[in-house]
Design a protein around this motif. Structure first.
Motif: not given
Length: 275
Positions: A40-58
């Motif tokens: 789900y985090v990868d899917r979110a990153m594909s939708l909004v690539p430049n969100m730092p919060s997703a990289y924190l979750s990764k």
């Protein structure tokens, strides 16, 4: 129950960043179901690539599932790159300090990722986070008198923040507990750390409440109350929370507990259990 609601919401709007990341991604992280969280985090990153919060979750997934400090560090560097300069010190020094502590051995290395001059236009409380970064580096480089002065400045700032707040904040109390712990004021640190947990107990908030229990465990470890620290860790492993066997193994905070039989037993119990 919430996970079922989030999944129904996702079916209605599968292209929502909030549904994929904040709802399902973070929920599966807390459930220690890391492969599903990553999907789900990868899917979110594909939708909004430049969100730092997703990289924190990764980075969290890399730590919890894989014990991979190098990959976590890469994700954290990208999160820093995507964060506005004036917020980077706050991110490294306070919001996600534990991950940076794991991924980067040296506090001085963490300072090198930011420009401290970008952090001046912040609240007093946030400026305390910058001071903590500086004092950690001072300790590493043997500038102990400077570190003590900085730490006492942090104490003064946070005490004032606690006293002047209209409503008691668990964040403020826990930050003060850390300051007391590092100043050697063990009784004050424990008292204030417990107050933080009381302000937001797990029974009231199952998402953020466990974080304060984890912080209290760290306070106990810092002041040498190892049995009490392990008591808190056992609580966290009995519920959904952002803690795992791998995070315990590679987080230097827990180094004083490495030879403790109960700590070793806890790690043995969570080995291979998805934790």
């Amino acid at each position: 129950y919430k996970r079922q609601i989030f999944k129904r919401t996702h079916k209605m709007n599968p292209r929502s960043y909030m549904t994929n990341f904040d709802n399902l991604g973070n929920t599966y992280l807390y459930l220690r179901r890391y492969d599903e969280a990553e999907r789900y985090v990868d899917r979110a990153m594909s939708l909004v690539p430049n969100m730092p919060s997703a990289y924190l979750s990764k980075a969290e997934i890399a730590i919890h599932r894989d014990g991979d400090r190098e990959s976590a560090g890469s994700y954290l560097r990208e999160a820093i790159r995507l964060t506005p300069p004036e917020r980077r010190c706050y991110l490294i020094g306070y919001v996600e300090e534990w991950m940076f502590r794991i991924a980067f051995d040296s506090p001085c290395d963490r300072i090198d990722m930011v420009n401290l001059s970008d952090c001046r236009a912040m609240s007093e409380f946030e400026s305390a986070a910058v001071m903590i970064l500086r004092l950690q580096c001072s300790i590493e480089e043997g500038r102990n008198e400077e570190a003590v002065a900085l730490l006492d400045s942090v104490r003064v700032i946070i005490e004032r923040t606690v006293e002047e707040a209209e409503r008691p904040s668990p964040w403020n109390y826990m930050a003060l507990a850390y300051a007391y712990a590092h100043l050697g004021r063990a009784k004050d640190a424990i008292r204030v750390g417990k107050r933080s947990v009381e302000l937001l107990p797990i029974s009231k908030d199952a998402f953020d409440g466990p974080e304060y229990v984890g912080n209290l465990a760290e306070i106990y470890a810092i002041v040498g109350e190892y049995e009490a620290a392990i008591d808190q860790l056992e609580i966290l492993f009995s519920i959904p929370s952002v803690i795992s066997g791998n995070s315990l193994r590679i987080n230097p905070t827990w180094d004083p507990l490495r030879d403790h039989p109960r700590f070793q037993k806890l790690l043995d119990e969570v080995e291979g259990s998805g934790s």
